[in-house]
Design an enzyme around this catalytic site. Sequence first.
Site, PDB file in Angstrom:
ATOM      1  N   HIS A   1      -3.352  -4.368   1.733  1.00 13.17           N
ATOM      2  CA  HIS A   1      -4.728  -3.854   1.657  1.00 13.17           C
ATOM      3  C   HIS A   1      -5.141  -3.107   2.925  1.00 13.17           C
ATOM      4  O   HIS A   1      -5.811  -2.086   2.839  1.00 13.17           O
ATOM      5  CB  HIS A   1      -5.742  -4.964   1.365  1.00 13.17           C
TER       6      HIS A   1
ATOM      7  N   ASP B   1      -1.108  -2.453  -4.332  1.00 14.60           N
ATOM      8  CA  ASP B   1      -1.296  -1.008  -4.224  1.00 14.60           C
ATOM      9  C   ASP B   1       0.045  -0.269  -4.155  1.00 14.60           C
ATOM     10  O   ASP B   1       0.197   0.706  -3.418  1.00 14.60           O
ATOM     11  CB  ASP B   1      -2.186  -0.620  -3.029  1.00 14.60           C
TER      12      ASP B   1
ATOM     13  N   HIS C   1      -5.939  -1.277  -6.232  1.00 14.24           N
ATOM     14  CA  HIS C   1      -5.793   0.010  -6.920  1.00 14.24           C
ATOM     15  C   HIS C   1      -4.976  -0.064  -8.201  1.00 14.24           C
ATOM     16  O   HIS C   1      -5.265   0.647  -9.154  1.00 14.24           O
ATOM     17  CB  HIS C   1      -5.149   1.054  -5.989  1.00 14.24           C
TER      18      HIS C   1
ATOM     19  N   HIS D   1      -4.447  -0.649   5.850  1.00 14.04           N
ATOM     20  CA  HIS D   1      -3.471   0.440   5.910  1.00 14.04           C
ATOM     21  C   HIS D   1      -2.816   0.634   7.274  1.00 14.04           C
ATOM     22  O   HIS D   1      -1.958   1.484   7.439  1.00 14.04           O
ATOM     23  CB  HIS D   1      -4.113   1.740   5.412  1.00 14.04           C
TER      24      HIS D   1
ATOM     25  N   HIS E   1       0.896   3.263  -2.588  1.00  8.81           N
ATOM     26  CA  HIS E   1      -0.028   4.226  -3.222  1.00  8.81           C
ATOM     27  C   HIS E   1       0.687   5.403  -3.882  1.00  8.81           C
ATOM     28  O   HIS E   1       0.263   6.563  -3.741  1.00  8.81           O
ATOM     29  CB  HIS E   1      -1.060   4.746  -2.211  1.00  8.81           C
TER      30      HIS E   1
ATOM     31  N   HIS F   1      -3.494  -9.831  -1.020  1.00  4.00           N
ATOM     32  CA  HIS F   1      -3.946  -8.444  -0.888  1.00  4.00           C
ATOM     33  C   HIS F   1      -5.431  -8.472  -0.588  1.00  4.00           C
ATOM     34  O   HIS F   1      -6.265  -8.629  -1.489  1.00  4.00           O
ATOM     35  CB  HIS F   1      -3.674  -7.665  -2.182  1.00  4.00           C
TER      36      HIS F   1
ATOM     37  N   ASP G   1       0.803  -1.236   0.000  1.00  2.00           N
ATOM     38  CA  ASP G   1       0.000   0.000   0.000  1.00  2.00           C
ATOM     39  C   ASP G   1       0.831   1.279   0.000  1.00  2.00           C
ATOM     40  O   ASP G   1       0.599   2.187   0.789  1.00  2.00           O
ATOM     41  CB  ASP G   1      -0.981  -0.033   1.188  1.00  2.00           C
TER      42      ASP G   1
HETATM   43 MN    MN Z   1      -4.356   0.234  -0.301  1.00  5.71          MN
END
Ligand code: MN
Length: 443
Positions: free
Chosen positions: A201, A47, A83, A203, A10, A165, A8
């Site tokens: 996944h 992600d 994502h 956070h 991102h 995930h 994650d």
């Molecule tokens: Mn995420």
Amino acid sequence: MRFAHFSDIHLGFQKSRPLQSVEQDVFERALDDCIRRSVDFILVCGDTFHANIPEMRVQKLAFAALRRVHEAGIPVYAIYGSHDFSPSATSVIDLLAETGYITNVQRLANNDDGTMSLGFVTDEKTGAKLAGISGLGASKDITYYEKLDRDALEAEPGFRIFMFHGAISEMRTAGDAAQTVDAAMPLSYLPRNFDYYAGGHMHQYQLNTFENYPHVVYPGTLFAGFHSDLAENAGGAKRGYVLVEFDSTGVTDVRQVEVKNCEYDMIRINATHKTSHAVNEEIHEKLAGMEPDGKVVLLNVSGKMSEGKTTDIDFAAISDGLHKKGTVEVKISRRQLSSAEYEITESQGDTAEEIAVNTFVENIGQVESGFPQITGTRGAKLAKRLLDILSKPALENEPLNAYQKRIADEVAAELGLDEEGEGEEDARDESARDEQIERRPPA
Ligand SMILES: [Mn+2]
């Protein structure tokens, strides 16, 4: 032997320049830290990017950083997250896999009997065996787990890591459930008795051990992938990656390595039963006592005011004042702010257009002004036309500043601000614009 576990990240989530640079800096420092520690390999559990095709700036920085890791001889093993996966298009993860900077771990195959089997990728240097399933968004990957031939995976000898995930029911917190609407799956969907379960996944950092499932770990986001992550950072959440030591007997140590992002200040104002004037004063008092230089400031104003309008609170001026004091970024949350005196009722309608028109027509009576153009039916019509202009997307390849100017010009023209002298209503043909402004009952 040791490996680093990320998830994650991102990359590309941040929209403002200052936070984009924090996002980049955190990512680069984290990978450089892995190089310095001479980890044997790196896991990224989805992600990595905020979108499957992030803007070129983001792709460039990611390729540059991952090239350094590659040149240091450290393999990176990845799966997609909800994502950065796209069912129809290529993802930037695929490009990184093509260059050899990362290896996509998922080796999923359909069997004749309707089950699915999952293959392993073996890390050459350590002999660690990796199996993983990407997150497909909307929890579609759960159907893979339902068909998964777990017996074959569990029979595999050696040091084994499972990458996934998604949310695990047994580890879900109330906060997680509020952030994601996705379904969680029971732990029993994962194959048993692997040495390490590398999750993504969720956070928040989480480390758990269950019967037959040792070391089920979520590193959490590296910086932020939801707006609420910034609020959690401000509340003291430690962000980073997970460092895992192992030998031939299995995992010997698991710990979080913190990677600092930035300094925060959080201001919470409860506006309940206060006038907008009092709320304004309270905000300015709190700001006066702050040293926001170099910090991200989160301002949260909520509650139902007794008097005044929500627009009496000049958030733009507050934000400007903070920026002048050297604040890196101001994030204002006022969705929970309302006023007893002036309350927008959300109207019904079948389409977004109908809802917008009905909302204007039903609420315009609350606007008191000496300018007839912005009150009554005329005001509702004007609001609708302005909304139409403000909803126009940028043209393909149109630079942001050109787009903003074009829209600002159109708004000024609509308001009659571009004409010389009097801004009063000109000889426009009102009848030509009578479209759709009467309130339409929902079907
Ligand atoms: Mn995420």
